[in-house]
Design a protein around this motif. Structure first.
Motif, PDB file in Angstrom:
ATOM      1  N   LEU A  95     -70.648  18.093  11.035  1.00 23.42           N
ATOM      2  CA  LEU A  95     -70.065  16.759  11.245  1.00 23.42           C
ATOM      3  C   LEU A  95     -70.256  16.344  12.700  1.00 23.42           C
TER       4      LEU A  95
ATOM      5  N   LYS B  65     -55.405  14.802  -9.508  1.00 25.14           N
ATOM      6  CA  LYS B  65     -55.755  14.239  -8.204  1.00 25.14           C
ATOM      7  C   LYS B  65     -56.576  15.167  -7.309  1.00 25.14           C
ATOM      8  N   TYR B  66     -56.199  16.477  -7.274  1.00 26.70           N
ATOM      9  CA  TYR B  66     -56.889  17.395  -6.359  1.00 26.70           C
ATOM     10  C   TYR B  66     -58.393  17.455  -6.659  1.00 26.70           C
ATOM     11  N   GLY B  67     -58.752  17.387  -7.931  1.00 31.20           N
ATOM     12  CA  GLY B  67     -60.149  17.572  -8.322  1.00 31.20           C
ATOM     13  C   GLY B  67     -60.946  16.285  -8.402  1.00 31.20           C
ATOM     14  N   LYS B  68     -60.341  15.153  -8.045  1.00 30.37           N
ATOM     15  CA  LYS B  68     -61.037  13.864  -8.199  1.00 30.37           C
ATOM     16  C   LYS B  68     -62.041  13.561  -7.081  1.00 30.37           C
ATOM     17  N   PRO B  69     -61.714  13.856  -5.792  1.00 24.72           N
ATOM     18  CA  PRO B  69     -62.666  13.484  -4.734  1.00 24.72           C
ATOM     19  C   PRO B  69     -64.078  14.038  -4.958  1.00 24.72           C
TER      20      PRO B  69
ATOM     21  N   ASP C 118     -65.860  11.953  -7.512  1.00 23.35           N
ATOM     22  CA  ASP C 118     -66.220  10.639  -6.979  1.00 23.35           C
ATOM     23  C   ASP C 118     -67.422  10.712  -6.048  1.00 23.35           C
ATOM     24  N   ARG C 119     -67.625  11.865  -5.412  1.00 22.00           N
ATOM     25  CA  ARG C 119     -68.732  11.985  -4.467  1.00 22.00           C
ATOM     26  C   ARG C 119     -70.025  12.451  -5.146  1.00 22.00           C
TER      27      ARG C 119
ATOM     28  N   TYR D  69     -55.126  14.132  -3.088  1.00 20.63           N
ATOM     29  CA  TYR D  69     -56.588  14.031  -2.992  1.00 20.63           C
ATOM     30  C   TYR D  69     -57.114  14.730  -1.736  1.00 20.63           C
TER      31      TYR D  69
ATOM     32  N   MET E  24     -59.889  13.612   9.367  1.00 21.83           N
ATOM     33  CA  MET E  24     -60.633  12.404   9.011  1.00 21.83           C
ATOM     34  C   MET E  24     -61.272  12.532   7.627  1.00 21.83           C
ATOM     35  N   VAL E  25     -61.820  13.709   7.320  1.00 21.97           N
ATOM     36  CA  VAL E  25     -62.405  13.935   5.987  1.00 21.97           C
ATOM     37  C   VAL E  25     -61.318  13.847   4.917  1.00 21.97           C
TER      38      VAL E  25
ATOM     39  N   ARG F 132     -61.357   7.116  -0.669  1.00 23.94           N
ATOM     40  CA  ARG F 132     -62.368   6.958  -1.728  1.00 23.94           C
ATOM     41  C   ARG F 132     -61.761   7.010  -3.110  1.00 23.94           C
ATOM     42  N   SER F 133     -60.744   7.887  -3.297  1.00 19.20           N
ATOM     43  CA  SER F 133     -60.235   8.155  -4.644  1.00 19.20           C
ATOM     44  C   SER F 133     -59.005   7.332  -5.009  1.00 19.20           C
TER      45      SER F 133
ATOM     46  N   ASP G 240     -60.498  10.277   4.456  1.00 18.45           N
ATOM     47  CA  ASP G 240     -61.602   9.564   3.809  1.00 18.45           C
ATOM     48  C   ASP G 240     -61.682   9.896   2.320  1.00 18.45           C
ATOM     49  N   SER G 241     -61.462  11.159   1.947  1.00 18.27           N
ATOM     50  CA  SER G 241     -61.469  11.545   0.529  1.00 18.27           C
ATOM     51  C   SER G 241     -60.389  10.793  -0.230  1.00 18.27           C
TER      52      SER G 241
END
Lengths: 253, 253
Positions: free
Chosen positions: A237, A153-157, A160-161, B154, B177-178, B185-186, B181-182
């Motif tokens: 941001l 899970k930690y490495g998925k975002p 995906d981006r 995530y 927020m990031v 997305r995942s 959002d991550s």
């Protein structure tokens, strides 16, 4: 725990794995979780594994046994399609688990292992498969061209981006390293060194392979530049409305 | 599933939560998971919840029942320290779970809920607590000044890379927020809108609160700029050795 990742992009395949295994927090060790098999011009297989180390090692041993036995019914060199090799590994894994099923149930423990198999057989497309503990398997999709096993899970975002089919092989490898590094930072059961393998489609030759320790210049530089880049991205941001008002106030008034 | 996050930085507290609940994939709904209670000048409490929606709602109902009962033994307005309020919520949660224990066991289901409680009582420091389903609780640490409940993995890497005690309240809110959002997305079980609350230390007043839908200009702009910034950070990662060699080759030779 473990984290292994395979990516399938237009130009080839990338494999990445961490090297930490643990049975409780008081028995932590370093094991490679990636095996490469290559018969140049004929076929290339890369195998990664998570879950029960006993099952994983038994499957690796059975693979070597069959490779060394000219009378073996099947081995990594058999099969015209890579999915047949995936079926074979699924069967080895199931056979090993069945052997210890009752004892494992008694101890309320699990002998399950997951595998990622990737590679290419001459005349066929390069492929990656996730082989489940039950012996069945899936391949990656066009839209989600990666497979993960272990602590995923930690490495998925970041995948995906960043990752798409059109990502270059080198960018896919860099993204895999970031995905591994993010997991290592956030979960102590996943640890360095990071093993990386890159296979270029149709080369049918040894994949590029390197092991990155915390002291490897490439890994150190990547960690630093990623952290710096994230901080820059973060600083850019958008502001909240009232921050803008503050920033617009003329100084000294 | 759910993802809720609280951060405790030097200047105050930030709370963020998603709004998706699901019982299987065929019953998905939108619920707010954040409650704010404020008695200006006296005390401020923010409560977020994950897990069994039935338990969470029962606890919220019990909180309101006690607030409206002048003879209640304890309520959100009682206690000189915030940890006493955390104890009270832990007790309400345990009482509710005990009520349905046997029925839940029969259905092999869980009535467990986790809570994050944060806020400040006049004369005391602002604090955040994670209240476990068992009723006990922990506070955030100096080194890891955040608490998460629900689908936490995530969104953790970005917190580990950005958040420190010295982070400003607005930066902490942007990072929250990031992180949300991550996760959105995942993982499809976590969904918008994102609720955000910011409490400035010693203000003892209503926290800033806003709900960001996918169409909110701030959320849209943040998503875009974060994606762009990540891509820029990614493009600046170091090249592998052989890429440098290629880049150094004079064109046309």
């Amino acid at each position: 725990m473990t984290y292994c990742l395979a990516l399938k992009v237009n130009r080839g395949l990338v494999f990445a794995s961490d090297s930490r295994t643990n049975a409780g927090v008081d028995y932590v060790a370093t094991y490679s979780k990636m095996r490469r098999y290559c018969w140049p011009g004929e076929r290339v297989c890369v195998l990664m594994t998570s879950g029960s180390l006993a099952t994983s090692q038994a499957v690796m041993n059975a693979i070597n046994r069959d490779l060394n036995d000219p009378d073996a019914e099947f081995s990594l060199r058999h099969g015209k399609q890579l999915y047949e090799v995936a079926q074979y590994i699924g069967k080895l894994s199931q056979a090993e688990q069945t052997l210890h099923e009752k004892a494992m149930e008694k101890s309320n423990a699990s002998a399950e292992s997951n595998f990622i198999l990737g590679g290419q057989i001459a005349g066929q497309a390069a492929e990656i498969f996730h082989i489940y503990p039950q012996g069945n398997f899936i391949s990656a999709s066009e839209d989600t061209p990666y497979l993960q096993i272990g602590e995923t899970k930690y490495g998925k975002p970041i995948l995906d981006r960043i990752i798409a089919k059109t990502t270059t092989l080198e960018d896919a490898a860099r993204c895999a390293m970031v995905s591994l590094d993010s997991t290592i930072r956030s979960n102590i059961s996943v640890g360095p060194p990071i093993e990386l393998a890159m296979y270029q489609d149709d080369s049918l030759d040894e994949p590029f392979h390197h092991t990155y320790t915390l002291n490897s210049p490439m890994y150190k530089s990547m960690k630093k530049q990623w952290t710096d880049g994230l901080h820059r991205a973060f600083e850019q941001l958008p502001r909240f409305d009232w921050e803008k008002v503050k920033a617009d106030e003329p100084a000294g008034e």
